[in-house]
Design an enzyme around this catalytic site. Sequence first.
Site, PDB file in Angstrom:
ATOM      1  N   LEU A 141       0.736  -1.259   0.100  1.00 19.85           N
ATOM      2  CA  LEU A 141      -0.089  -0.028  -0.093  1.00 19.85           C
ATOM      3  C   LEU A 141       0.808   1.381  -0.130  1.00 19.85           C
ATOM      4  CD1 LEU A 141      -2.716  -0.937   2.729  1.00 19.85           C
ATOM      5  CD2 LEU A 141      -2.920  -0.857   0.223  1.00 19.85           C
ATOM      6  N   ASP A 142       0.559   2.195  -0.620  1.00 19.72           N
ATOM      7  CA  ASP A 142       1.315   3.739  -0.522  1.00 19.72           C
ATOM      8  C   ASP A 142       1.183   4.024   0.700  1.00 19.72           C
ATOM      9  OD1 ASP A 142       1.431   3.779  -3.338  1.00 19.72           O
ATOM     10  OD2 ASP A 142      -0.473   4.946  -3.793  1.00 19.72           O
ATOM     11  N   ARG A 143       2.300   4.796   1.303  1.00 22.75           N
ATOM     12  CA  ARG A 143       2.863   5.002   2.461  1.00 22.75           C
ATOM     13  C   ARG A 143       1.507   5.876   3.310  1.00 22.75           C
ATOM     14  NH1 ARG A 143       8.041   8.422   4.224  1.00 22.75           N
ATOM     15  NH2 ARG A 143       7.721   8.506   6.742  1.00 22.75           N
TER      16      ARG A 143
END
Length: 321
Positions: A141-143
């Site tokens: 997942l993106d940060r």
Amino acid sequence: MSEFHQVQMLEVDPDCAGQRVDNFLMSRLKGVPKSRLYRLLRKGEVRVNKGRVKPEHKLHAGDLVRVPPIRLAQEGDLVPVGPELAQRLAEAIVFEDDWLMAINKPPGLAVHGGSGVQIGLIEALRQMKPDIRFLELVHRLDRETSGVILIAKKRGALKALQEQFREKSEQMTLAGIRKRYLALVDGQWPVSRKEVDEPLLRTELANGDRIVKVSADGKPSKTLFSVVENLQGATLVEASPVTGRTHQIRVHARIAGCPLLGDEKYGIDVVNEKLKRKGLRRLCLHAATLSFMHPITEQSMTVEAPMPSDMSALLEALRCS
């Protein structure tokens, strides 16, 4: 850190067959920044069976991966996980058995360290659970994105789960892996827009960053959208990606004319000061549920992750506008 002055030759075992070479390197060269690994691949310093390969190259059992001399993190170099983060992650486990765990990843926490990130989710979990010999990310997942992420506790579970994700990425189907996201988008989502079906092309920048755009040369990509709640100047939508492309929901929302709030890469150019006062601090995207087949029992599973407090507080503030 320690310096390996000799070239390493890593043989791909059968359990890693089908894995991308970049993911293989990240699992074998823990502590090496992601940007450094991509730079080695771009320059051809990493080779598979003596040939240059791209990051997405799929490995086969018996392949020999050549790795040049490189600095690797030693145990003493690890940044210790703080008690506050350890407690947050312990409370964020929404499912766990002998084969896998599902975490409600907090926003702002990278999934792994590197490129200026001292410690990520996977490094923290390995410190918190030293008795578990194998812990690997199944996907990413993106940060700034919060929500469900799967961690494999056995190599067999990792391979089986990654195969499910690979099938989703390559096929236009709702079978197998199913994801449901909640997103706050700018403006009023057009009710008639139930889906966005546009091919997406991913490009790697020189610094290792990724940018995605609509292109006829891209891969087929489809996202289903539905309105959950209309708000003042924004909409809470449910997004279900049929395919699994990088940044798919973010780019498709932009195409529909309603970029995600807080999306600095694909969103509005200037963050609305009024929204900042209401609590907008990040990309408003949350992986709410993930459905998949258990890698061992083959039973259908669905894990859910409650919306984090920062996004729910912004949602409530928009309701009161």
